[in-house]
Motif scaffolding. Structure first.
Motif, PDB file in Angstrom:
ATOM      1  N   UNK A 605       0.835  -1.196   0.000  1.00  8.40           N
ATOM      2  CA  UNK A 605       0.000   0.000   0.000  1.00  8.40           C
ATOM      3  C   UNK A 605       0.871   1.249   0.000  1.00  8.40           C
ATOM      4  N   UNK A 606       0.611   2.141  -0.972  1.00  7.51           N
ATOM      5  CA  UNK A 606       1.348   3.400  -1.056  1.00  7.51           C
ATOM      6  C   UNK A 606       0.535   4.562  -0.519  1.00  7.51           C
ATOM      7  N   UNK A 607      -0.790   4.408  -0.421  1.00  6.54           N
ATOM      8  CA  UNK A 607      -1.622   5.490   0.073  1.00  6.54           C
ATOM      9  C   UNK A 607      -3.088   5.221  -0.161  1.00  6.54           C
ATOM     10  N   UNK A 608      -3.957   5.937   0.543  1.00  9.14           N
ATOM     11  CA  UNK A 608      -5.405   5.804   0.392  1.00  9.14           C
ATOM     12  C   UNK A 608      -6.001   7.159   0.001  1.00  9.14           C
ATOM     13  N   UNK A 609      -7.254   7.125  -0.469  1.00  8.42           N
ATOM     14  CA  UNK A 609      -7.957   8.347  -0.789  1.00  8.42           C
ATOM     15  C   UNK A 609      -7.583   8.969  -2.118  1.00  8.42           C
ATOM     16  N   UNK A 610      -7.098   8.171  -3.034  1.00  9.10           N
ATOM     17  CA  UNK A 610      -6.709   8.703  -4.348  1.00  9.10           C
ATOM     18  C   UNK A 610      -7.816   8.544  -5.384  1.00  9.10           C
ATOM     19  N   UNK A 611      -8.979   8.050  -4.977  1.00 11.90           N
ATOM     20  CA  UNK A 611     -10.046   7.809  -5.941  1.00 11.90           C
ATOM     21  C   UNK A 611     -10.679   9.066  -6.500  1.00 11.90           C
ATOM     22  N   UNK A 612     -10.545  10.203  -5.844  1.00 11.28           N
ATOM     23  CA  UNK A 612     -11.189  11.430  -6.301  1.00 11.28           C
ATOM     24  C   UNK A 612     -10.413  12.186  -7.353  1.00 11.28           C
ATOM     25  N   UNK A 613      -9.254  11.698  -7.732  1.00  9.05           N
ATOM     26  CA  UNK A 613      -8.428  12.397  -8.719  1.00  9.05           C
ATOM     27  C   UNK A 613      -8.678  11.822 -10.116  1.00  9.05           C
ATOM     28  N   UNK A 614      -8.891  12.707 -11.073  1.00 14.62           N
ATOM     29  CA  UNK A 614      -9.177  12.223 -12.430  1.00 14.62           C
ATOM     30  C   UNK A 614      -7.911  11.905 -13.224  1.00 14.62           C
ATOM     31  N   UNK A 615      -6.757  12.314 -12.702  1.00 15.16           N
ATOM     32  CA  UNK A 615      -5.516  11.976 -13.404  1.00 15.16           C
ATOM     33  C   UNK A 615      -4.377  11.913 -12.396  1.00 15.16           C
ATOM     34  N   UNK A 616      -3.582  10.816 -12.449  1.00 10.11           N
ATOM     35  CA  UNK A 616      -2.343  10.682 -11.693  1.00 10.11           C
ATOM     36  C   UNK A 616      -1.177  10.817 -12.666  1.00 10.11           C
ATOM     37  N   UNK A 631       2.092  13.687  -9.004  1.00  4.70           N
ATOM     38  CA  UNK A 631       1.137  14.768  -9.214  1.00  4.70           C
ATOM     39  C   UNK A 631      -0.252  14.175  -9.401  1.00  4.70           C
ATOM     40  N   UNK A 632      -1.281  14.915  -8.978  1.00  2.58           N
ATOM     41  CA  UNK A 632      -2.659  14.453  -9.122  1.00  2.58           C
ATOM     42  C   UNK A 632      -3.548  15.646  -9.462  1.00  2.58           C
ATOM     43  N   UNK A 633      -4.430  15.460 -10.446  1.00  2.00           N
ATOM     44  CA  UNK A 633      -5.373  16.498 -10.870  1.00  2.00           C
ATOM     45  C   UNK A 633      -6.764  16.118 -10.370  1.00  2.00           C
ATOM     46  N   UNK A 634      -7.375  17.020  -9.592  1.00  2.42           N
ATOM     47  CA  UNK A 634      -8.667  16.671  -9.011  1.00  2.42           C
ATOM     48  C   UNK A 634      -9.820  17.107  -9.911  1.00  2.42           C
ATOM     49  N   UNK A 635     -11.046  16.861  -9.467  1.00  2.00           N
ATOM     50  CA  UNK A 635     -12.232  17.151 -10.273  1.00  2.00           C
ATOM     51  C   UNK A 635     -12.441  18.641 -10.468  1.00  2.00           C
TER      52      UNK A 635
END
Length: 719
Positions: A605-616, A631-635
């Protein structure tokens, strides 16, 4: 012959008319033999990595008389211990030069004043020796010549005095082969009668020539093709074809046998220009190639067997004319290549040791139509280095490319500048397993003629750790781009991005990502996830792109449950490239760490809560702390940075840009296009333009500037 394939191949020379005669008792002329140069070193271990970048070109031999265009390179061979031997000269005389195993220095030349005639050959044999074979004029009979052989024994630094095999006519063909125990066999023909002589060992004398056939078929006194090889167990195989009748004859002689016998069930048909070639296989037995209706055909007889395999087409456009000697790869596969025969371009073929089938590879090592004189040698890291001459009259180059596992590197030009005419590039392998290439360059004169500009050399340097995302082997970061024509590498700098010529095809919906070095050969590899979810990593040769048929490592049968797969480089701190995946159902981020043995460890496991990002987005090291970030781009179109810990996890996020990325269809990070050592961002907008945001080295980016203006990016997806 090369260091990894020099085991038992009895390389045949070209066919020879001869008259049987005993060697004269008179004093024999000797070669001018120079003393070995000082400073040679011991033989080093063969490199396990792929050959590195091509190093500086050096002059191998001084230019001859500037009034003459002759005297250039004739041959280059590798001895069993990795020593290299070159042959230069013209119609008057020849010279050999030796580069001892473990040394980079060429010794002073040995001169052979009577070896300037027709069909002088340098050949590396299965007993580890190198032989010089030629016909020298007889002082007592100018209509006939002596067939002579000089030997470079394993480990020696000079050729022996020449031996006299038989009296032969001036023109024709001859062949020489050796068994692993040092037994030599020479064959030639006289007016349609094939003759053979043998030498049991270094101190033995040549036997009197024996006739292997009686009179040839009516009207078939000329032989159009002849070849000879000696297998690992000492069995000799001789094949020839009659020019008029097209009939193919195959004879063999077992070790200790007193006579040659007909080969049973030999499957080569008597078709026009069959041109059979025979080679001994390192594991025993023989491989035979021949031409049949514009197909290169192959058949094999394994050690101890009496039956030949059913002939199969190795290459639909290949030919034994101009074919390289087979290269046997570490996994047992067999590689052959050649110049254009029945086709308009060069060809190559690989036979799988596991299935016995010839692989339907689609990539070529060159797409140039004017390719000539192809050579191949097994080189370090399980690779094959192929050389060729390319270009048109008045502008020719010496070229090279490296093959491994179904993948070709980008072709490299070895010539510093174009030459009026370039000689045949010769390739051999040194004691380290590195390729060494020699070639002639002819220059124009003021009177519109040409002169030899010298014999030049190129070899590879040691391979260093690859730069992240370098897939062209030039030391700079690259970009993958896919459209309807396939996958290409885009290389360049902060002002331009240019597509490479080599492309590979993948099914629609396939994810293809640049990846780090999985197998430890210091070449960056490629990660692929197919539309149905199967995940693979393709270990490629440096500077090459894989095809679907290329060798690969299966990661999983079904990764369709991951809605994001990112290739971030090393995030675990062990120096090896890793993978990041996101679960579509839970939004959890997982790391698949490299196991250092060509595969991956179980996910962590590297982390949780990344489901809300539309692009990693794999970002590289944004703040200069030596750890790769994400980097992560959110909604809401806000771009966030997650600093890497170096232990496979990430610190809490920090904002990079607000209201960013609304016009972008693709974003790629982690590559340094500006050349300042900082990780940049490349983005494609929906109008077909590419943009560069330079990294500032503190975790952020400068404003954007357009890059790759010459390309319409509207139909291209980048990764």
């Amino acid at each position: 012959m090369t260091s990894q394939s020099r085991v038992v191949l009895g390389i045949a020379l070209t066919p020879v008319l001869a008259l049987a005669a005993a060697a004269p008792a008179a004093a024999r002329p000797t070669a001018t033999i120079a003393a070995p140069a000082a400073g040679t070193t011991a033989t080093a271990a063969v490199e396990t990595r792929a050959p590195g970048p091509w190093g500086t070109r050096t002059l191998h031999a001084p230019s001859p008389d500037p009034a003459s265009a002759s005297g250039g390179l004739n041959a280059l061979e590798s001895a069993g211990n990795g020593a290299l031997v070159s042959l230069t000269g013209d119609g008057l005389s020849r010279s050999t030069r030796i580069r001892p195993a473990g040394s980079t220095r060429w010794l002073a030349p040995q001169t052979w004043p009577d070896a300037g005639g027709y069909n002088t050959e340098l050949v590396s044999l299965g007993d580890g020796s190198v032989r010089l074979v030629w016909r020298a004029a007889r002082a007592d009979d100018h209509n006939n010549h002596w067939l002579k052989v000089a030997t470079l024994a394993p480990g020696a630094t000079a050729f022996s005095e020449p031996e006299y095999v038989a009296a032969v006519p001036e023109k024709g063909y001859h062949h020489l082969a050796a068994a692993p125990d040092g037994r030599l066999i020479a064959v030639w023909s006289v007016s349609g009668v094939v003759k053979a002589a043998e030498k049991a060992g270094p101190q033995a004398a040549w036997t009197a020539p024996a006739d292997l056939n009686e009179q040839p078929p009516s009207g078939s006194r000329d032989i159009s093709a002849m070849d000879l090889a000696v297998a690992r167990d000492g069995t000799a195989l001789l094949v020839w074809q009659w020019q008029a009748s097209k009939a193919v004859v195959a004879l063999e002689k077992a070790p200790g046998a007193s006579a040659w016998t007909a080969v049973k069930g030999f499957p080569v048909p008597g078709v026009d220009l069959a041109r059979p070639k025979v080679f001994a296989h390192p594991q025993g037995g023989f491989d035979v190639f021949y031409d049949d209706t514009a197909h290169l055909m192959h058949t094999r007889r394994t050690a101890g067997a009496t039956q030949w395999s059913t002939p199969r087409s190795a290459a639909g456009s290949g030919s034994t004319y101009g074919m390289t000697a087979p290269v046997h790869l570490p996994n047992g596969d067999l590689f052959v290549a050649g110049a254009p025969g029945y086709s308009t371009g060069p060809w190559y073929a690989v036979r799988s040791a596991a299935t016995g089938a010839w692989q339907p590879y689609t990539q070529r090592f060159s797409t140039h139509k004017k390719v000539r004189a192809v050579g191949a040698a097994a080189t370090s890291g399980g690779t094959v280095t192929v050389t060729w001459r390319e270009g048109y009259s008045g502008e020719e180059y010496a070229m090279a490319a490296v093959f491994k596992g179904g993948t070709w590197s980008a072709p490299r030009r070895l010539s510093a500048t174009s030459a009026r005419s370039t000689g045949v590039p010769r390739v051999a392998t040194d004691a380290l397993g590195r390729p060494v290439v020699l070639w002639d360059e002819y220059k124009p004169t003021a009177t519109n003629g040409i002169v030899l500009g010298g014999v030049h050399q190129a070899t590879t340097t040691a391979r260093t750790l690859p730069k992240w995302r370098d897939h062209t082997d030039d030391g700079t970061s690259d970009l993958f781009g896919r459209n309807s024509t396939g996958l290409r590498v885009y290389a360049g700098d902060a002002t331009k991005l240019s597509a490479g010529q080599r492309a590979s095809s993948w099914p629609t919906g396939t994810l293809v990502l640049p990846f780090g070095d999985l197998d430890g050969d210091r070449c960056n590899d490629v990660f692929v996830r197919y539309p149905k979810g199967e995940a693979r990593v393709y270990p490629t040769i440096c500077g090459g792109l894989p095809d679907q048929q290329s060798f690969h490592v299966k990661v999983s049968s079904d990764w369709s449950g991951y809605d994001a797969v990112v290739s971030p480089g090393d995030v675990t701190g062990d120096g090896r490239a890793d993978l990041l995946t996101r679960s579509a159902s839970t939004g959890k981020l997982y790391v698949y760490a490299s196991n250092g043995a060509g595969g991956f460890k179980a996910r962590s496991l590297a982390g949780s809560g990344f489901g809300g990002y539309k692009r990693l987005i794999a970002a590289g090291d944004l703040d200069g702390d030596g750890k790769n970030d994400l980097l992560a781009l959110d909604a809401s179109n806000e771009l966030w940075r997650f600093r890497g810990t170096g232990a496979g996890t990430f610190k809490p996020r920090s904002l990079v840009f607000k209201d960013w990325g609304t016009s972008y269809k693709d974003v790629v990070g982690g590559l340094d296009l500006s050349g300042d050592g900082r990780a940049d961002l490349i983005s494609l907008d929906k109008n077909g333009r590419a943009w560069l945001n330079r990294g500032d080295g503190r975790g952020g980016f400068a404003g954007r500037s357009q890059v790759g203006k010459a390309t319409n990016w509207s139909g291209i997806r980048i990764s």
